[in-house]
Design an enzyme around this catalytic site. Structure first.
Site, PDB file in Angstrom:
ATOM      1  CD  GLU A 181      23.464  18.502 -59.762  1.00 15.57           C
ATOM      2  OE1 GLU A 181      23.341  18.024 -60.900  1.00 15.57           O
ATOM      3  OE2 GLU A 181      24.570  18.734 -59.236  1.00 15.57           O
TER       4      GLU A 181
ATOM      5  CG  HIS B  50       1.340 -26.942 -55.628  1.00 21.74           C
ATOM      6  ND1 HIS B  50       0.734 -25.977 -56.401  1.00 21.74           N
ATOM      7  CD2 HIS B  50       0.664 -28.088 -55.863  1.00 21.74           C
ATOM      8  CE1 HIS B  50      -0.280 -26.513 -57.060  1.00 21.74           C
ATOM      9  NE2 HIS B  50      -0.346 -27.783 -56.755  1.00 21.74           N
TER      10      HIS B  50
ATOM     11  CG  HIS C 213       2.055 -30.600 -69.084  1.00 23.32           C
ATOM     12  ND1 HIS C 213       0.991 -29.927 -69.613  1.00 23.32           N
ATOM     13  CD2 HIS C 213       1.750 -31.923 -69.190  1.00 23.32           C
ATOM     14  CE1 HIS C 213       0.071 -30.808 -70.039  1.00 23.32           C
ATOM     15  NE2 HIS C 213       0.516 -32.013 -69.792  1.00 23.32           N
TER      16      HIS C 213
ATOM     17  CE  LYS D  74      -1.807 -43.370 -54.810  1.00 25.62           C
ATOM     18  NZ  LYS D  74      -2.494 -43.545 -53.567  1.00 25.62           N
TER      19      LYS D  74
ATOM     20  CB  ILE E  95       8.871  13.899 -47.193  1.00 27.58           C
ATOM     21  CG1 ILE E  95       9.965  14.532 -48.062  1.00 27.58           C
ATOM     22  CG2 ILE E  95       9.464  13.258 -45.952  1.00 27.58           C
ATOM     23  CD1 ILE E  95      10.763  15.605 -47.386  1.00 27.58           C
TER      24      ILE E  95
END
Length: 914
Positions: A152, A300, A344, A430, A745
């Site tokens: 292992e 944004h 949206h 605005k 590797i």
């Protein structure tokens, strides 16, 4: 709290709600290190987890979108809760069998989240390290008996990219295996084995050079090292003793007040020796200058979680970006049902959320992490009736945060400072013209819609003639977009131009036309139905783009022809835009004080302040190309916002550097799109405590210079950065390696890129180290000269070299001004243990420097062309063959240094310099 923890660790059966399906019953539990929530059964097995660090918030009751969709389910709200996590604010919606269990989990999770935000960086570093070692052990323990045998261990070595002779591994294994249970390592023994394996030869040699060849440092020797190498001031004996107490492992050494190799390694890997200047974690810049003297972190279409056409809008995105340091957020308001304005992305199929909910979320999260002002960029498409509703909600919810009467501006012709505006919300929108009387309740104002760039026929409008249902249209678009976005992920991760938005649109447009043609017979007489022309006008855009992208031209004649057509187009465009007006109500106009949105053609230089000029990236690009210095002067008095082209429907981001380089304050990016551009943005704003405001260089606030010049600031000293790339630690296999942990590797090399003014942009790289990701050693020096260090970013990239190119392993991007000299670790972003060890020297140099003379030749021949190429708005789509060739060219040959590159890649240089 402890009781909550033990209940959570033993696990609770809960129903996991998903959209469109019935709920799934799963066992949810907190892992033993209290770092993540897991559940079973799950097809993802090990990967079915949510890391506590990634949780944004936990909400009680049935508040999420998925709960609303399951409205018919009669769940008790006190048994429901939602966990929002990850960069895209994904939600995990859970239902417990009784209110007690829900309360236990909500309390426990909130406690864990608070603990993580409060702990100091050293504790966090130690906790993540311990957790990583434990997790490595558990994953290697294939049969789950709490012990590792030699086989292992060999498999683990391969996974960790360690290439050691088996004999050496067995020897270390036997040294660590000290209990009566011979032939296996328990966790304590494995920790000893792991320490032996990770002994750092580079740090050991460094320790010997300062300790007079002993295996430890005394207080005096440590002080000497900190002063000479790490360039630290006021190093006291108390400070050195504190380091020994904190980092030394051996009690014996602590008693004798010396620092051994293990303690020295711990110290060198701690945040005290990170490459990032710890002082920059706090706000340290002067915050009393006018707003226009700062770069401001801007988002944004903040509400979107994905693309600009079909994705979900979520209020949680506002919470996320505000806590990430963003200070300018966007709200697109449209008329909604029942007189309630909604948010949206207009003319698309993105979902809608209530403006009221958006305002409440902003109010809750605006000032949690910092108190500097938030700019609310409102794009108003509402009727007068609903505009009044917007103004009413903003006043009710934000209250005093909108009241700017107490703000002291030093000079009426100057904008106030971030310091003066602390805790305030500025509405950008605005304003009714002064020519209207003060008693006029409404008036006409010019309408600049960020979607105006797209011709009308391309806007998705909810009228589908001739039998094409909204559902059909949506499913065509969705399928096409998904396949395109998949294709975009195949591209070279570090080459944002190898897949362009133009290609995406062309394919979307063609695909939609074909699909719609098959489904809808055209009307007799060759008339196209409305749905056919739904997106067909994307084709028309090419003409406009051609005029806009003059800098693609091959010869001067062509350039001048296109230039004139560009001017005519611009004039026509302006006339057309001028005529477009909308009605604005007084209540909404009055909320706008220092941030009045104006269009480029409306600018009159009457010395008034408080105008915010908005540009799409395409128009801003032209301004930067043609009038960089005038643009810079304008930005010394007013604010400019640059937002992505409406054609970037995949929410990709443009390169922000050209706009920062001329002093644009509000460069708005799609925060939901991870990748190179957002990493540059993060690095830029991390410089000042991540508060969303970074002071512009002095030379940009007064006077001017040409950012495209070969020597933009001849009078100022330049900085020389000498980077010695020493070694790497625990570099993993590439994230998208085909065989995962079983793959080969890696053969790593490091590339360092400088990003800033065009003359400073260049990259260099080390040689390749074969077969070693665990502790590769390069010992190579790279040198860079930087003309304007305040704007420069330094990007460290680790690549895995392979025969047909290179694979991306990891990166870390920092502002040049945040680098600290001396021996430093550069931790790669998002990877627990992976780092590169470097030595940094920064010198000032005066006079002309010859190092970049080859590069300058390129700029002088055709500066317009080059800078256009690099800003990467309109770049040809490369063929696959071209891309493979290019990737191969970009990997250095074994043992050979790659020559210095400008910020054009090899393939682009041949276009621009004969």
């Amino acid at each position: 709290v402890e009781r909550c923890m033990s209940v959570m660790q033993s696990g609770t059966q809960m129903v996991k709600l998903k959209s469109g399906t019935k709920g799934l019953v799963r066992l949810f539990y907190l892992d033993e290190h209290r770092t993540c929530i897991r559940w079973r059964p799950s097809r993802k097995s090990e990967k079915a987890k949510i890391v506590i660090d990634s949780i944004y918030k936990v909400t009680e009751g049935r508040q999420s979108e998925i709960f609303h969709r399951h409205a018919e389910g009669n769940f008790d709200p006190s048994c429901c809760f939602t966990i929002y996590h990850g960069n895209h604010m994904e939600s995990l919606d859970l239902i417990t069998s009784n209110p007690e269990e829900a309360r236990t989990w909500i309390t426990g999770l909130k406690y864990l989240m608070a603990g993580i935000s409060d702990e100091d960086s050293l504790a966090k570093r130690q906790r993540t390290h311990d957790h990583w070692v434990k997790q490595t052990f558990e994953e290697a323990d294939k049969n789950g008996d709490g012990l590792l045998n030699i086989e292992e261990i060999h498999q683990l070595m391969h996974k960790l990219n360690v290439n050691l002779p088996r004999r050496k591994v067995r020897q270390m294994f036997q040294e660590a295996d000290t209990d009566e249970n011979q032939g296996t390592l328990n966790f304590e023994e494995f920790s000893v084995f792991y320490k032996m394996m990770s002994l750092r030869r580079d740090l050991y040699l460094l320790l010997l050079s300062y300790s007079d060849k002993k295996d430890h440092l005394t207080v005096e020797e440590l002080a000497q090292f900190l002063k000479v190498e790490q360039k630290m001031n006021n190093v006291t004996p108390e400070y050195c003793l504190d380091i020994i107490q904190k980092f030394e492992v051996s009690e014996e050494n602590k008693k004798q007040n010396v620092l051994g190799i293990e303690g020295f390694t711990n110290f060198m890997r701690s945040p005290a020796c990170d490459i990032f200047n710890p002082l920059h974690c706090e706000v340290h810049q002067d915050m009393d200058q006018p707003l226009c003297n700062y770069f401001i972190a801007s988002s944004h279409n903040t509400y979107l979680t994905g693309d600009q056409l079909l994705s979900q809008s979520r209020v949680e995105m506002y919470a996320r970006v505000l806590q990430d340091g963003c200070r300018c957020i966007e709200v697109d308001c449209w008329d909604g049902p029942d007189g309630e304005p909604v948010v949206h992305h207009g003319y698309t199929l993105t979902s809608k959320i209530l403006l009221r909910d958006v305002a409440e979320t902003i109010n809750k999260y605006a000032f949690i992490k910092n108190e500097f002002p938030v700019i609310l960029s409102i794009e108003n498409h509402c009727s007068i009736q609903q505009q009044k509703k917007i103004a009413q909600y903003l006043k009710e919810i934000f209250g005093d945060k909108l009241d700017l009467s107490s703000v002291i501006a030093g000079d009426s012709r100057q904008l106030p400072s971030p310091q003066n505006l602390k805790g305030k919300i500025l509405v950008k929108g605005k304003k009714l013209p002064y020519s209207l009387g003060a008693d006029a309740e409404e008036g006409e104002v010019s309408d600049e819609d960020s979607a105006d760039e797209i011709e009308d026929d391309c806007k998705l409008k909810p009228c589908y003639s001739n039998g094409a249902t909204e559902h059909q249209v949506e499913s065509f678009i969705r399928t096409k977009l998904e396949s395109l976005i998949k294709e975009s992920q195949i591209r070279d991760k570090e080459d944002p131009d190898s897949f362009t938005v133009r290609a995406l649109l062309k394919a979307t447009h063609e695909g939609l036309n074909v699909n719609l043609k098959q489904n809808l017979d055209t009307k007799e007489g060759g008339k196209k139905s409305h749905s056919r022309s739904l997106m067909s006008n994307f084709g028309k855009h090419k003409k406009a783009v051609k005029a806009a992208s003059k800098y693609h031209s091959a010869s001067d004649d062509e350039e001048s022809q296109q230039n004139s057509s560009g001017k005519e187009m611009g004039q026509l465009h302006r006339l057309a835009r001028r005529r477009k007006t909308v009605k604005l109500c007084r209540a909404l106009s009055d909320l706008v004080v220092y941030t009045n949105s104006v269009a480029a053609q409306d600018i009159v230089d009457d010395g008034s302040t408080g105008n915010v000029l908005s540009f799409s990236e395409t128009r801003a690009h032209q301004a930067v190309q043609q009038k960089a210095e005038q643009f810079m002067l304008y930005n010394q008095k007013q604010l400019t916002r640059v937002y992505p082209s409406a054609y970037r429907i995949d929410s990709s981001n443009f390169n922000p550097l050209p706009y920062w380089n001329v002093g644009c304050q509000l460069v708005a990016l799609n925060y939901q799109s991870e990748g190179r551009v957002m990493q540059l943005n993060d690095a830029k704003f991390r410089v000042n405590g991540n508060c969303g405001y970074v002071l512009k260089p002095q030379q940009m606030c007064k006077g001017t210079f040409n950012p495209y010049s070969a020597d933009p600031l001849p009078a100022s000293p330049k900085k020389q950065l000498i980077l010695k790339i020493i070694s790497g630690q625990q570099l993993p296999k590439p994230p998208d390696s085909m065989l995962g942990d079983r793959g080969e590797i890696i053969d790593p090399f490091v590339e360092v890129e400088i990003i800033g003014l065009p003359v400073d942009c260049c990259k260099d790289q080390t040689r390749v180290v074969d077969d070693n990701g665990f502790n590769p050693v390069w010992e190579e020096t790279l040198t860079f000269t930087i003309h304007m260090p305040e704007l420069a970013l330094v990007r460290f990239l680790v690549w895995d070299h392979d025969p047909i190119g290179r694979d991306f392993v990891g990166q870390r991007t920092l502002a040049f001004s945040s680098l600290v000299p001396g021996y430093r670790h550069v931790y790669l972003e998002g990877l627990t243990e992976a780092s590169i060890f470097v030595h940094i020297t920064i010198n000032e140099i005066y006079g002309k420097n010859k190092q970049l003379i080859g590069l300058r030749g390129l700029f002088n021949k055709n500066p317009k062309h080059n800078s256009a190429e690099t800003s990467g708005h309109y770049v040809r789509k490369r063929s696959i063959g071209d891309r493979i060739l290019r990737r191969t060219a970009s990997a250095p040959a074994k043992g050979r240094k790659k020559s210095k590159m400008g910020f054009l890649e090899a393939t682009e240089i041949k276009d621009s310099a004969s």
